[in-house]
Design a protein around this motif. Structure first.
Motif, mmCIF file in Angstrom:
data_model
loop_
_atom_site.group_PDB
_atom_site.id
_atom_site.type_symbol
_atom_site.label_atom_id
_atom_site.label_comp_id
_atom_site.label_asym_id
_atom_site.label_seq_id
_atom_site.Cartn_x
_atom_site.Cartn_y
_atom_site.Cartn_z
ATOM 1 N N LEU A 168 0.813 -1.212 0.000
ATOM 2 C CA LEU A 168 0.000 0.000 0.000
ATOM 3 C C LEU A 168 0.853 1.272 0.000
ATOM 4 O O LEU A 168 0.315 2.387 0.023
ATOM 5 C CB LEU A 168 -0.950 0.000 1.190
ATOM 6 C CG LEU A 168 -2.027 -1.070 1.151
ATOM 7 C CD1 LEU A 168 -2.782 -1.135 2.472
ATOM 8 C CD2 LEU A 168 -2.987 -0.830 -0.015
ATOM 9 N N GLY A 169 2.175 1.105 -0.018
ATOM 10 C CA GLY A 169 3.057 2.253 -0.117
ATOM 11 C C GLY A 169 3.337 2.954 1.203
ATOM 12 O O GLY A 169 3.768 4.112 1.203
ATOM 13 N N ALA A 170 3.100 2.285 2.319
ATOM 14 C CA ALA A 170 3.366 2.892 3.629
ATOM 15 C C ALA A 170 4.867 3.051 3.829
ATOM 16 O O ALA A 170 5.625 2.100 3.671
ATOM 17 C CB ALA A 170 2.776 2.020 4.740
ATOM 18 N N VAL A 171 5.271 4.249 4.154
ATOM 19 C CA VAL A 171 6.682 4.543 4.383
ATOM 20 C C VAL A 171 6.829 5.086 5.794
ATOM 21 O O VAL A 171 6.213 6.108 6.129
ATOM 22 C CB VAL A 171 7.213 5.560 3.354
ATOM 23 C CG1 VAL A 171 8.677 5.872 3.636
ATOM 24 C CG2 VAL A 171 7.043 5.043 1.941
ATOM 25 N N PRO A 172 7.636 4.413 6.613
ATOM 26 C CA PRO A 172 7.818 4.908 7.986
ATOM 27 C C PRO A 172 8.551 6.236 7.996
ATOM 28 O O PRO A 172 9.358 6.529 7.123
ATOM 29 C CB PRO A 172 8.629 3.805 8.661
ATOM 30 C CG PRO A 172 9.276 3.063 7.541
ATOM 31 C CD PRO A 172 8.409 3.216 6.337
ATOM 32 N N ALA A 173 8.265 7.025 9.022
ATOM 33 C CA ALA A 173 8.879 8.340 9.148
ATOM 34 C C ALA A 173 10.348 8.239 9.530
ATOM 35 O O ALA A 173 11.123 9.141 9.240
ATOM 36 C CB ALA A 173 8.123 9.164 10.189
ATOM 37 N N ASP A 174 10.729 7.191 10.226
ATOM 38 C CA ASP A 174 12.135 7.067 10.641
ATOM 39 C C ASP A 174 12.833 5.906 10.010
ATOM 40 O O ASP A 174 12.345 5.128 9.316
ATOM 41 C CB ASP A 174 12.251 6.982 12.163
ATOM 42 C CG ASP A 174 11.441 5.854 12.785
ATOM 43 O OD1 ASP A 174 10.781 5.098 12.047
ATOM 44 O OD2 ASP A 174 11.460 5.749 14.012
#
Length: 174
Positions: A168-174
């Motif tokens: 789903l293209g989730a990219v963590p902030a860190d």
């Protein structure tokens, strides 16, 4: 001579954690924790119930398939599990899909261990917009089917969630 633009950086998958528990509600406690790191390495362990952890819900046991006797025989003490989590997850933001429950169960684990967590637990809702979040369940079920996962266990659930988030293209902030 002009240089071509650099290719976009490959997004890393989020670090994902799942907790199985003795049941739901205030008296429930963690019985298994599993997590998958951004590089795909996974770890899972059973947790031996502490002396004061007595609640047992047979309906929950029917879902995760773990007997209390198995936990008493094969589970690790809370302090050992908390130490393992703190080493492996130190400084990370770790995502889960059942934040309210998982937060409470990890709180019980760390309270029993007498140490604070070295990581931050966050809901996967922070990674996705509302429309994409609505597709998470179907995407995860697709991953579960593709992987042939049949057991409802912490590390399997964490892996399926991580791969669904990646799709789903989730990219963590860190």
């Amino acid at each position: 001579m002009t240089s071509a633009p650099a290719p976009p950086a490959v997004a890393t998958l989020p670090c994902v954690l799942d907790v199985e528990a003795s049941g739901f509600g205030r008296a429930s406690y963690p019985i298994e924790v599993g997590y998958v790191l951004p590089d795909g390495r996974a770890r899972c362990t059973l947790i031996r119930p502490a002396a004061g952890w007595t609640h047992w819900d047979e309906r929950a046991a029917g879902v995760h398939g773990i007997a209390r006797e198995t936990l008493e025989r094969c589970g690790r003490p809370a302090a050992e599990v908390a130490a393992m989590l703190n080493v492996d997850l130190a400084g990370r933001t770790v995502y889960c899909d059942g934040w309210a429950h998982d937060y409470a169960w990890l709180g019980a684990l760390y309270e029993e261990a007498g140490v604070p967590p070295s990581f931050r637990l966050e809901t996967v809702a922070r990674l996705l917009d509302e429309a994409t979040l609505a597709r998470l369940g179907d995407t995860r079920r697709g991953v579960v089917g593709e992987l042939g996962l049949q057991r409802h266990r912490a590390s399997s659930d964490a892996r399926a969630l991580q791969l669904a988030l990646g799709r789903l293209g989730a990219v963590p902030a860190d």
